[in-house]
Design a protein around this motif. Structure first.
Motif, short mmCIF file in Angstrom:
data_model
loop_
_atom_site.label_atom_id
_atom_site.label_comp_id
_atom_site.label_asym_id
_atom_site.label_seq_id
_atom_site.Cartn_x
_atom_site.Cartn_y
_atom_site.Cartn_z
N VAL A 114 -8.93 -28.72 -13.45
CA VAL A 114 -8.84 -29.08 -14.87
C VAL A 114 -7.52 -29.79 -15.14
CG1 VAL A 114 -8.47 -28.11 -17.19
CG2 VAL A 114 -10.33 -27.24 -15.77
N MET A 115 -7.62 -30.81 -15.97
CA MET A 115 -6.43 -31.47 -16.47
C MET A 115 -6.46 -31.25 -17.99
SD MET A 115 -5.48 -35.31 -15.61
CE MET A 115 -4.23 -36.20 -16.48
N GLY A 116 -5.56 -30.43 -18.47
CA GLY A 116 -5.63 -30.04 -19.88
C GLY A 116 -4.44 -30.50 -20.69
N ALA A 117 -4.73 -31.03 -21.88
CA ALA A 117 -3.64 -31.37 -22.80
C ALA A 117 -3.62 -30.30 -23.87
CB ALA A 117 -3.88 -32.74 -23.41
N ALA A 118 -2.65 -29.43 -23.79
CA ALA A 118 -2.54 -28.37 -24.80
C ALA A 118 -1.10 -27.88 -24.84
CB ALA A 118 -3.46 -27.21 -24.44
N GLN A 119 -0.69 -27.52 -26.01
CA GLN A 119 0.67 -27.02 -26.21
C GLN A 119 0.71 -25.51 -26.05
OE1 GLN A 119 3.12 -29.22 -27.40
NE2 GLN A 119 1.59 -30.82 -27.16
N THR A 120 1.92 -25.01 -25.85
CA THR A 120 2.11 -23.56 -25.91
C THR A 120 1.80 -23.13 -27.34
OG1 THR A 120 3.84 -23.80 -24.31
CG2 THR A 120 3.78 -21.73 -25.48
N GLY A 121 1.19 -21.97 -27.47
CA GLY A 121 0.83 -21.51 -28.80
C GLY A 121 -0.64 -21.71 -29.08
N THR A 122 -1.35 -22.39 -28.18
CA THR A 122 -2.78 -22.64 -28.38
C THR A 122 -3.64 -21.60 -27.65
OG1 THR A 122 -2.72 -24.10 -26.47
CG2 THR A 122 -2.53 -25.15 -28.62
N GLY A 123 -2.99 -20.70 -26.92
CA GLY A 123 -3.73 -19.73 -26.13
C GLY A 123 -4.01 -20.26 -24.73
N LYS A 124 -3.17 -21.20 -24.31
CA LYS A 124 -3.34 -21.87 -23.02
C LYS A 124 -3.20 -20.91 -21.84
CE LYS A 124 0.24 -24.21 -22.27
NZ LYS A 124 1.38 -25.00 -21.83
N THR A 125 -2.27 -19.95 -21.95
CA THR A 125 -2.03 -19.04 -20.82
C THR A 125 -3.29 -18.25 -20.49
OG1 THR A 125 0.20 -18.84 -21.68
CG2 THR A 125 -0.41 -17.33 -19.91
N ALA A 126 -3.94 -17.72 -21.53
CA ALA A 126 -5.19 -16.97 -21.28
C ALA A 126 -6.27 -17.93 -20.79
CB ALA A 126 -5.64 -16.28 -22.56
N ALA A 127 -6.22 -19.17 -21.26
CA ALA A 127 -7.25 -20.15 -20.87
C ALA A 127 -7.25 -20.37 -19.37
CB ALA A 127 -7.02 -21.47 -21.60
N PHE A 128 -6.08 -20.31 -18.72
CA PHE A 128 -6.12 -20.48 -17.26
C PHE A 128 -6.07 -19.15 -16.53
CE2 PHE A 128 -1.48 -21.44 -18.02
CZ PHE A 128 -0.92 -20.42 -17.26
N SER A 129 -5.36 -18.14 -17.09
CA SER A 129 -5.21 -16.93 -16.27
C SER A 129 -6.44 -16.04 -16.29
CB SER A 129 -3.94 -16.16 -16.62
OG SER A 129 -3.68 -16.19 -17.96
N LEU A 130 -7.15 -15.96 -17.41
CA LEU A 130 -8.34 -15.09 -17.42
C LEU A 130 -9.39 -15.53 -16.38
CD1 LEU A 130 -8.75 -14.32 -21.24
CD2 LEU A 130 -8.01 -12.75 -19.43
N PRO A 131 -9.75 -16.81 -16.36
CA PRO A 131 -10.75 -17.18 -15.35
C PRO A 131 -10.24 -17.04 -13.92
CG PRO A 131 -9.99 -19.13 -16.53
CD PRO A 131 -9.45 -17.95 -17.26
N LEU A 132 -8.94 -17.26 -13.71
CA LEU A 132 -8.40 -17.08 -12.35
C LEU A 132 -8.48 -15.62 -11.94
CD1 LEU A 132 -5.24 -19.38 -12.03
CD2 LEU A 132 -7.64 -19.88 -11.59
N LEU A 133 -8.07 -14.74 -12.85
CA LEU A 133 -8.12 -13.30 -12.53
C LEU A 133 -9.57 -12.88 -12.28
CD1 LEU A 133 -5.57 -11.99 -15.21
CD2 LEU A 133 -5.19 -12.11 -12.74
N GLN A 134 -10.47 -13.38 -13.13
CA GLN A 134 -11.89 -13.04 -12.98
C GLN A 134 -12.40 -13.45 -11.59
OE1 GLN A 134 -14.09 -11.46 -14.81
NE2 GLN A 134 -15.98 -12.06 -13.75
N ARG A 135 -12.04 -14.65 -11.20
CA ARG A 135 -12.53 -15.13 -9.89
C ARG A 135 -11.89 -14.37 -8.75
NH1 ARG A 135 -12.46 -21.30 -9.19
NH2 ARG A 135 -13.67 -20.70 -7.35
N MET A 136 -10.64 -14.01 -8.93
CA MET A 136 -9.98 -13.25 -7.86
C MET A 136 -10.59 -11.86 -7.74
SD MET A 136 -6.16 -14.53 -8.70
CE MET A 136 -5.26 -13.51 -7.61
N LEU A 137 -11.00 -11.28 -8.86
CA LEU A 137 -11.63 -9.96 -8.82
C LEU A 137 -13.01 -10.05 -8.15
CD1 LEU A 137 -10.81 -8.63 -12.40
CD2 LEU A 137 -9.95 -7.71 -10.24
N LYS A 138 -13.69 -11.16 -8.45
CA LYS A 138 -15.06 -11.31 -7.95
C LYS A 138 -15.08 -11.63 -6.46
CE LYS A 138 -19.24 -13.45 -9.61
NZ LYS A 138 -19.61 -14.76 -10.15
N HIS A 139 -14.16 -12.47 -6.06
CA HIS A 139 -14.15 -12.87 -4.64
C HIS A 139 -12.94 -12.26 -3.98
CE1 HIS A 139 -17.10 -15.82 -5.83
NE2 HIS A 139 -16.30 -16.18 -6.79
#
Ligand code: AMP
Length: 488
Positions: free
Chosen positions: A43-68
Motif C-alpha cells: 500500500v502507498m497511503g497518503a494520510a496524516q497523523t491523527g487520521t487513525g493511520k497507525t491502526a490502519a497498518f498495525s491491526l492488519p499486520l498483527l492479524q496476519r501475524m496471528l493467523k500465519h
C-alpha cells in the motif's frame, strides 16, 4: 457511511483491545487500508497523523501475524517479523505505544529503538526477542551493526511519514536497511505527499501497490470556540496569562513560530509561576520526552511548542490551544487547533494577531472558508477605576510643570533624597544578565508595569486586516489595541 470493526472479523484478542480503547467505527483510512493489507497487498497511503493511520497498518499486520505462524527454522526464537520505521523519536515512541495496546491480549511482543538514548536497555529488549520492531533508521542501523537484531525474517515493513524521512536525509539509511530484508514481504508506505522522490522510493521498494488517499481536512471542528484577539507583541504574554486565568484553562498547547521564541516564552511563564514546559527542536531527546510525559500526566499546564516539535504528537483533547504567533502556514492553523474540541468535546482556540499578520490571517480565512472576526481584549492592567489619579499625578501625566514640582516637593519632604552622585553610584549599570540569553533579565511583570495612560493615548483599534476581518466590538479608548500599521 461508517464501518464497524466487526466487519473485519479480526481475532477476538485484537477485537477486545480495540473495544477497550473505545474505538467504535473505522476512520476513513482504516476502512480503506485494513481490508487491502489483510489481503497481503502493498500500500502507498497518503494520510496524516491523527487520521487513525497507525491502526490502519498495525491491526492488519498483527492479524496476519496471528493467523500465519512463522514457519522459520531460524535459531532466533522470536525473529523480527514486522518492522515499522519512523523519522523521529517521539513518533516512534507513540506508534510503539499504540501497537503495544493493540497487541496486549496476544503473544506478539513489540519494542521501540531510537537514538539519543542509551543502547543497552534497547539491546536487552531486542535480545529477549520481539516480533514487532518500531525504530528510527539511524539507531536501527547501529543495532544491526552491533548484531543486536537480525532482519532476515521480516515479513512486513512500514515506512511511516516517508516524506519526512527523506526530508531529514534518511534515504541512504533506508536503502541500507531495506537491503537487509527478504525480497518477499509486504511493504506499506505512508506519506503526507506523493512527491517525485516518494514515487521513486515507492517504485523501487513496493510491488504493485494499491494507492489510498485520505483527503486532508481543512475544516475546523464546530465544537471549537475560536477567538482572534488583536494584541501587540509586547502584550501577548500578559494576555495569555489573563485568558488562562479568566477562562479557567487547565491545560493548553501554546504555539510559537520560532525555537528561540518558544524557549523564551516558556521561561518567562515559568518565572511567573505558571507550570510550563517547552518542546522544540533544540531540546535534548531526554528533555523532550520528559516534557511530554509531564504534560500527559497533568504535572504541567502549558506546553509551549513549535509546529515541528508538536507535529504528530498524539496528545488530544487538550482544553485549549493558543496561537501565540499566527502560523506561517494556514494549514498549520487547522492542525494546531485540531488538538482541542476533539470527539465532540468543547475546545477553546485563541489566536493573538499582531499588525504584521494581515496576510497570514487572510490565508487562514481562505483555507477554512470562514470569515474571521478580530476582537479586542482589555488587559487587566488597564482596568483602572476612572478616578485613579489624584490631581497632582494627573498634572504629572499631562505635563503640567507646576503640578510636577508640587509632587516632587511633597515626596522629598517625606523621604529626603541622597545626593545625586551617591544615587548614581548605588544604581546598577545594567540589569543582571539572563544566563540563557545574551540579554539582560526581563523583570517578569514588565508588561504590567507599563503605565496605563500609554494605552489610553493610543487610538482605538480599527482592523485593516481584510475586508472580512472585522472588529467584533467597538473598541473603547483604553483598550490596548492599535491599528496594524503602527506595529509594522
Ligand atoms: P494516529 O493517526 O494513528 O496517530 O491516531 C490518532 C489517534 O486516533 C490515536 O490516539 C488513536 O488511538 C485514535 N484512533 C485511531 N483509530 C481510531 C478509531 N477507529 N476510533 C477512535 N479513535 C481512533
Amino acid at each position: 457511511m461508517t464501518q464497524s470493526f466487526s466487519e473485519l472479523q479480526l481475532s477476538p484478542n485484537l477485537a477486545r483491545a480495540i473495544a477497550e480503547m473505545g474505538y467504535e467505527s473505522m476512520t476513513p483510512i482504516q476502512a480503506q487500508a485494513i481490508p487491502v493489507v489483510l489481503q497481503g497487498r502493498d500500500v502507498m497511503g497518503a494520510a496524516q497523523t491523527g487520521t487513525g493511520k497507525t491502526a490502519a497498518f498495525s491491526l492488519p499486520l498483527l492479524q496476519r501475524m496471528l493467523k500465519h505462524e512463522n514457519a522459520s527454522t531460524s535459531p532466533a526464537r522470536h525473529p523480527v517479523r514486522a518492522l515499522v520505521l519512523l523519522p523521529t523519536r517521539e513518533l516512534a515512541d507513540q506508534v510503539a505505544d499504540q501497537i503495544k495496546q493493540y497487541a496486549k491480549h496476544t503473544q506478539l511482543r513489540s519494542t521501540v529503538v531510537f537514538g539519543g538514548m542509551d543502547m543497552k536497555p534497547q539491546t536487552l529488549e531486542l535480545k529477549k526477542g520481539v516480533e514487532v520492531l518500531v525504530a528510527t533508521p539511524g539507531r536501527l542501523l547501529d543495532h544491526i551493526e552491533a548484531k543486536n537484531c537480525v532482519l532476515n525474517q521480516v515479513e512486513y515493513v512500514v515506512l511511516d511519514e516517508a516524506d519526512r524521512m527523506l526530508d531529514i536525509g534518511f534515504l541512504p539509511d533506508l536503502q541500507r536497511i531495506l537491503s537487509y530484508l527478504p525480497k518477499t514481504r509486504t511493504t506499506l508506505l505512508f506519506s503526507a505527499t506523493f512527491s517525485p522522490e516518494i514515487k521513486r522510493l515507492a517504485s523501487s521498494y513496493l510491488q504493485d501497490p494499491i494507492t489510498i488517499e485520505v483527503a486532508r481536512s481543512n475544516a475546523t471542528a464546530s465544537t471549537v470556540e475560536q477567538h482572534f484577539y488583536r494584541v501587540d507583541d509586547d502584550d501577548k504574554r500578559q494576555t495569555l496569562k489573563q485568558i488562562v486565568k479568566e477562562r479557567g484553562v487547565t491545560q493548553a498547547f501554546v504555539f510559537v513560530n520560532s525555537k528561540l521564541g518558544c524557549a523564551r516564552l516558556a521561561r518567562s511563564l515559568e518565572r511567573e509561576g505558571l507550570k510550563t514546559t517547552a518542546l522544540h527542536g533544540d531540546k535534548s531527546q531526554d528533555e523532550r520526552l520528559k516534557a511530554l510525559d509531564a504534560f500527559k500526566k497533568g504535572e504541567v499546564d502549558l506546553l509551549v511548542c513549535t509546529d515541528v516539535a508538536a507535529r504528530g504528537l498524539d496528545i488530544k483533547d487538550v482544553p485549549a490551544v493558543f496561537n501565540f504567533d499566527i502560523p506561517f502556514n494556514a494549514e498549520d492553523y487547522v492542525h494546531r487547533i485540531g488538538r482541542t474540541g476533539r470527539a465532540g468535546a468543547s475546545g477553546l482556540a485563541v489566536s493573538f494577531v499582531s499588525g504584521k499578520d494581515t496576510r497570514l490571517m487572510a490565508d487562514i480565512e481562505k483555507l477554512i472558508g470562514k470569515k474571521l472576526e478580530l476582537e479586542a481584549l482589555e488587559l487587566e492592567a488597564d482596568r483602572k477605576p476612572a478616578g485613579r489619579f489624584n490631581d497632582g499625578q494627573r498634572a504629572w501625566r499631562e505635563g503640567d510643570d507646576e503640578g510636577r514640582r508640587e509632587i516632587r516637593q511633597a515626596r522629598e519632604a517625606r523621604e529626603p533624597r541622597e545626593p545625586r552622585e551617591e544615587r548614581r553610584a548605588s544604581r546598577p549599570a545594567r540589569a543582571p544578565a539572563d544566563p540563557l540569553f545574551d540579554k539582560p533579565y526581563e523583570p517578569a511583570l514588565a508588561a504590567d508595569a507599563k503605565p496605563s495612560w500609554e494605552a489610553a493615548a493610543k487610538p482605538a483599534a480599527t482592523s485593516r486586516l481584510s475586508p472580512n476581518i472585522k472588529s467584533r466590538k467597538k473598541v473603547p479608548a483604553l483598550f490596548k489595541a492599535s491599528a496594524p500599521a503602527e506595529n509594522t
